[in-house]
Design a protein around this motif. Structure first.
Motif, PDB file in Angstrom:
ATOM      1  N   VAL A   5      47.686  23.251 105.056  1.00 46.14           N
ATOM      2  CA  VAL A   5      46.265  23.391 104.772  1.00 46.14           C
ATOM      3  C   VAL A   5      46.091  24.585 103.844  1.00 46.14           C
ATOM      4  O   VAL A   5      46.534  25.687 104.140  1.00 46.14           O
ATOM      5  N   LYS A   7      43.428  27.006 102.025  1.00 40.22           N
ATOM      6  CA  LYS A   7      42.050  27.483 101.995  1.00 40.22           C
ATOM      7  C   LYS A   7      41.882  28.226 100.681  1.00 40.22           C
ATOM      8  O   LYS A   7      42.537  29.241 100.456  1.00 40.22           O
ATOM      9  N   SER A   9      39.670  30.131  97.687  1.00 36.95           N
ATOM     10  CA  SER A   9      38.492  30.918  97.334  1.00 36.95           C
ATOM     11  C   SER A   9      37.846  30.301  96.095  1.00 36.95           C
ATOM     12  O   SER A   9      38.482  29.515  95.384  1.00 36.95           O
ATOM     13  N   ASN A  23      39.732  25.571  91.879  1.00 38.24           N
ATOM     14  CA  ASN A  23      38.660  25.317  92.829  1.00 38.24           C
ATOM     15  C   ASN A  23      37.314  25.563  92.149  1.00 38.24           C
ATOM     16  O   ASN A  23      37.219  26.301  91.183  1.00 38.24           O
ATOM     17  N   ARG A  27      34.055  28.133  98.485  1.00 43.81           N
ATOM     18  CA  ARG A  27      35.319  28.076  99.235  1.00 43.81           C
ATOM     19  C   ARG A  27      35.577  26.626  99.614  1.00 43.81           C
ATOM     20  O   ARG A  27      34.646  25.879  99.899  1.00 43.81           O
ATOM     21  N   SER A  28      36.822  26.253  99.630  1.00 47.27           N
ATOM     22  CA  SER A  28      37.145  24.899 100.058  1.00 47.27           C
ATOM     23  C   SER A  28      38.472  24.897 100.801  1.00 47.27           C
ATOM     24  O   SER A  28      39.208  25.884 100.822  1.00 47.27           O
ATOM     25  N   ARG A  29      38.737  23.777 101.380  1.00 49.96           N
ATOM     26  CA  ARG A  29      39.937  23.614 102.182  1.00 49.96           C
ATOM     27  C   ARG A  29      40.562  22.280 101.815  1.00 49.96           C
ATOM     28  O   ARG A  29      39.891  21.243 101.798  1.00 49.96           O
ATOM     29  N   SER A  31      43.754  19.649 102.690  1.00 58.88           N
ATOM     30  CA  SER A  31      44.846  19.274 103.594  1.00 58.88           C
ATOM     31  C   SER A  31      45.857  18.478 102.780  1.00 58.88           C
ATOM     32  O   SER A  31      45.522  17.439 102.202  1.00 58.88           O
ATOM     33  N   ARG A  41      50.330  28.568  95.228  1.00 61.76           N
ATOM     34  CA  ARG A  41      49.107  29.298  94.900  1.00 61.76           C
ATOM     35  C   ARG A  41      49.435  30.213  93.735  1.00 61.76           C
ATOM     36  O   ARG A  41      50.385  30.988  93.808  1.00 61.76           O
TER      37      ARG A  41
END
Length: 134
Positions: A5, A7, A9, A23, A27-29, A31, A41
């Motif tokens: 997962v 997460k 910014s 993104n 904020r998003s997540r 999976s 990242r």
């Protein structure tokens, strides 16, 4: 890498299977359900010229696997040797625990987890190198 997962910014970038994804404004997540996806990242990325210490060099190898630039089979021995060399120098209990977790992660092809454990050693390495240079 099933079950990862991320997460993110706002405006954070991530490399997924060679594509840079940015993104949006919130904020998003995410999976990640595809096993063996190459994910890195970009805020965690170490540039080649920054791989200038023992821990950073081992982190960089793990990063190359995550970015898809090196096959995990080709990097496995290098990572395990690098972790073994670090364990000969970083002998405190906390460092040993992190190195043990990193070793297990490499053996289980969990390179994201291995990189996470190895990155936790960077502040220690900086302190040790700073003390040595003082």
């Amino acid at each position: 890498m099933s079950g990862l997962v991320l997460k993110l910014s706002p405006k954070e970038r991530v490399l997924i299977n060679g594509a840079v994804i940015e993104n949006g404004d919130r904020r998003s997540r995410l999976s990640i359900v595809t096993p063996d996806a190459n994910i890195l990242r970009l805020r965690d990325a170490i540039h080649p010229q920054e791989a200038n210490t023992p821990v950073r060099r081992v982190c960089y190898i793990a990063q190359l696997v995550l970015s898809g630039d090196v096959a995990k089979e080709d990097a496995r021995l290098q990572l395990l040797r690098g972790i073994e060399q670090l364990s000969q120098v970083l002998t405190d209990v906390d460092s040993r625990d992190l190195l043990s977790l990193a070793t297990s992660a490499v053996l289980e092809d969990q390179h994201y987890l291995a990189l996470k454990q190895l990155r936790a050693l960077l502040p220690r390495e900086e302190r040790l190198l700073g003390a040595r240079l003082s």
